[in-house]
Scaffold this motif. Structure first.
Motif, PDB file in Angstrom:
ATOM      1  N   TRP A 234       0.784  -1.105  -0.138  1.00 20.27           N
ATOM      2  CA  TRP A 234      -0.079  -0.037  -0.008  1.00 20.27           C
ATOM      3  C   TRP A 234       1.171   1.438   0.036  1.00 20.27           C
ATOM      4  CZ3 TRP A 234      -4.606   1.114  -1.478  1.00 20.27           C
ATOM      5  CH2 TRP A 234      -5.310   2.267  -1.183  1.00 20.27           C
ATOM      6  N   GLU A 235       2.063   1.043   0.694  1.00 20.35           N
ATOM      7  CA  GLU A 235       2.865   2.295   0.895  1.00 20.35           C
ATOM      8  C   GLU A 235       3.680   2.532  -0.795  1.00 20.35           C
ATOM      9  OE1 GLU A 235       4.914   5.458   2.567  1.00 20.35           O
ATOM     10  OE2 GLU A 235       3.426   4.251   3.505  1.00 20.35           O
ATOM     11  N   ARG A 237       2.022   2.107  -3.710  1.00 17.17           N
ATOM     12  CA  ARG A 237       1.084   2.133  -4.580  1.00 17.17           C
ATOM     13  C   ARG A 237       1.084   3.277  -5.633  1.00 17.17           C
ATOM     14  NH1 ARG A 237      -0.877   4.396  -0.107  1.00 17.17           N
ATOM     15  NH2 ARG A 237      -2.398   6.153  -0.152  1.00 17.17           N
ATOM     16  N   GLN A 238       0.556   2.988  -6.806  1.00 17.71           N
ATOM     17  CA  GLN A 238       0.709   4.023  -7.755  1.00 17.71           C
ATOM     18  C   GLN A 238      -0.283   5.075  -7.569  1.00 17.71           C
ATOM     19  OE1 GLN A 238      -0.327   2.232 -11.629  1.00 17.71           O
ATOM     20  NE2 GLN A 238       1.898   1.319 -11.750  1.00 17.71           N
ATOM     21  N   GLU A 239      -0.213   6.105  -8.119  1.00 11.95           N
ATOM     22  CA  GLU A 239      -1.110   7.267  -7.929  1.00 11.95           C
ATOM     23  C   GLU A 239      -2.443   7.208  -8.946  1.00 11.95           C
ATOM     24  OE1 GLU A 239      -0.862  10.485  -6.307  1.00 11.95           O
ATOM     25  OE2 GLU A 239       1.072  10.153  -5.522  1.00 11.95           O
ATOM     26  N   GLY A 240      -3.597   7.360  -8.427  1.00  8.87           N
ATOM     27  CA  GLY A 240      -4.791   7.516  -9.107  1.00  8.87           C
ATOM     28  C   GLY A 240      -5.475   6.073  -9.239  1.00  8.87           C
ATOM     29  N   ASN A 244      -9.433   2.714  -2.502  1.00  9.57           N
ATOM     30  CA  ASN A 244      -9.440   3.728  -1.437  1.00  9.57           C
ATOM     31  C   ASN A 244      -8.786   3.075  -0.164  1.00  9.57           C
ATOM     32  OD1 ASN A 244     -11.161   5.274  -3.037  1.00  9.57           O
ATOM     33  ND2 ASN A 244     -12.891   4.040  -2.649  1.00  9.57           N
ATOM     34  N   ASN A 278     -12.164   1.825 -13.185  1.00  6.08           N
ATOM     35  CA  ASN A 278     -12.260   3.122 -13.384  1.00  6.08           C
ATOM     36  C   ASN A 278     -13.355   3.573 -14.540  1.00  6.08           C
ATOM     37  OD1 ASN A 278     -10.135   4.122 -12.047  1.00  6.08           O
ATOM     38  ND2 ASN A 278      -8.631   3.362 -13.542  1.00  6.08           N
ATOM     39  N   SER A 341       0.242  -1.716  -8.741  1.00  3.18           N
ATOM     40  CA  SER A 341       1.301  -1.360  -9.911  1.00  3.18           C
ATOM     41  C   SER A 341       0.590  -2.091 -11.177  1.00  3.18           C
ATOM     42  CB  SER A 341       2.587  -1.642  -9.393  1.00  3.18           C
ATOM     43  OG  SER A 341       2.834  -0.946  -8.203  1.00  3.18           O
TER      44      SER A 341
END
Length: 385
Positions: A234-235, A237-240, A244, A278, A341
């Motif tokens: 989790w630390e 992780r990719q953005e976007g 949640n 998404n 990722s």
């Protein structure tokens, strides 16, 4: 005259001390320098043994150049009384000092027999293995499934040996129920499991255990390792991402784990589900539907029925939107990493391709062609039965 005698005696004493010092230095050099062993061996130290017996054994196997130096140095280092029983790997060229450290430190066997209980998705297999010191590879001596058929004699023999090591290995994708049921069947362990661990919270890995270990303590080790992996994934992780919380990441990782066993595909499979989330598309993945039927208690053992694909359950991703409420298995770290990722693709479909992998598609038209190919492969296979 007396002065001459005294002078000669002093000279002899000095020479003697010098020679003794030289002998000590030579002995230290012999003790610390690389040894004569050309091929690694497994040294067995039986309960009640002592340094004299051990040194003779090492001499017989060509592992040390002097049993006397070995014993004297071990005594000088106050390690003779720390000798441990067990089976210890002595690598080629090991110095006497290294060997003494190996057999007096933790007492944990580093070679010899290992009994492994491998908890898989469809079965729990027990394997009796011996470490080959020359190759450092384990050689399988016997294998059988717990609770099925006759137990090999070698299993009972090795269980009776004090230096046998034990290991519990979890395959990726097993459920918490499967793990607990397997642990119950391992007679080596003790204690009743009061509560079923949360799905997804047990780390697939290999765990060394000792006879009499409590099942709850083993499960706690698995929980702690999985929590560390969850935190790390989790630390990083990719953005976007449409995730949640770490809990949602764990759910997605469990789906990825059940959808593919090919390491090269994890990122692509992850991209399909991330793209669907998404775009607001239903995930439509069979493993979640199966979990809604079995609740993780064993395997389905057959294909899904049309009625099951239409039935409303919290895990039926053909019916519900988004992720199911819980993980559907215990994912490995690689699947956790894939969930946060994913590959950068436009894929929103995939289907088996007949090779053990999947064919991915960006459009429904392309996907339908892949599905048609897969059905042809299935028909050919069925016609050959």
């Amino acid at each position: 005259m007396w002065r001459a005698l005294a002078s000669n005696a002093l000279t002899i004493l000095i020479v003697g001390l010098f020679l003794m010092g030289g002998v000590v230095l030579w002995g230290q050099s012999q003790y610390k320098s690389g040894g004569p062993l050309e091929t690694a061996i497994c040294l067995q130290v039986k309960p009640g043994s002592n340094m004299t017996r051990v040194s003779r054994n090492l001499e017989d196997q060509g592992a040390i150049s002097s049993g006397l130096i070995f014993r004297l140095a071990a005594d000088y280092a106050d390690k003779s009384q720390q000798l441990k029983a067990g089976s210890f790997l002595v690598r080629e060229g090991s110095s006497m000092e290294q060997i003494v450290d190996e057999i007096t430190s933790s007492g944990a066997s580093t070679c010899g027999t290992e009994i492994e209980y491998r908890i898989g998705v469809t079965r729990t297999q027990t394997r009796v293995r011996e470490l080959d010191p020359a190759t450092l590879d384990f050689v399988e001596v016997a294998a059988f499934e717990l609770g099925e058929g006759e137990i090999p004699e070698v299993y009972d023999e090795k269980r009776g040996e004090a230096d046998t090591r034990y290991r519990i290995s979890l395959a990726e994708g097993v459920t918490s129920w499967q793990i607990v049921e397997a642990l119950k069947s391992i007679e080596l362990l003790t204690g009743d499991v009061a509560e079923l661990p949360a799905e997804g919270m047990l780390a697939p890995d290999s765990y060394e255990v000792i006879p009499g270990a409590d099942r709850n303590a083993v499960l706690e080790d698995m929980k702690e390792k999985q929590q560390l992996r969850i935190n790390a994934a989790w630390e990083g992780r990719q953005e976007g991402l449409p995730l949640n919380s770490p809990e949602e990441m764990l759910i997605l990782a469990s789906i990825i784990e059940k959808e593919t066993g090919l390491p090269a595909e994890r990122g692509q499979v992850a991209s399909v589900f991330v793209n669907r989330l998404n775009q607001g598309m239903k995930l439509q993945t069979d493993p979640t539907v199966i979990y809604g039927v079995t609740k993780g208690q064993g395997t389905l053992g057959r294909g899904l029925r049309r009625s099951e694909l239409r039935r409303v359950t919290p895990w039926n991703t053909y019916v519900i939107d988004g992720l199911p409420p819980t993980p559907i298995a215990n994912p490995g770290f690689a699947s956790l990493e894939a969930a946060v990722s994913p590959d950068d693709t436009d894929f929103v479909f995939f289907v088996a391709d007949g090779t053990g992998g999947h064919a991915f598609a960006e459009t429904l038209q392309e996907h339908n062609r892949n599905v048609a190919k897969w059905r042809e492969i299935e028909a050919e296979r069925n016609s050959g039965n």
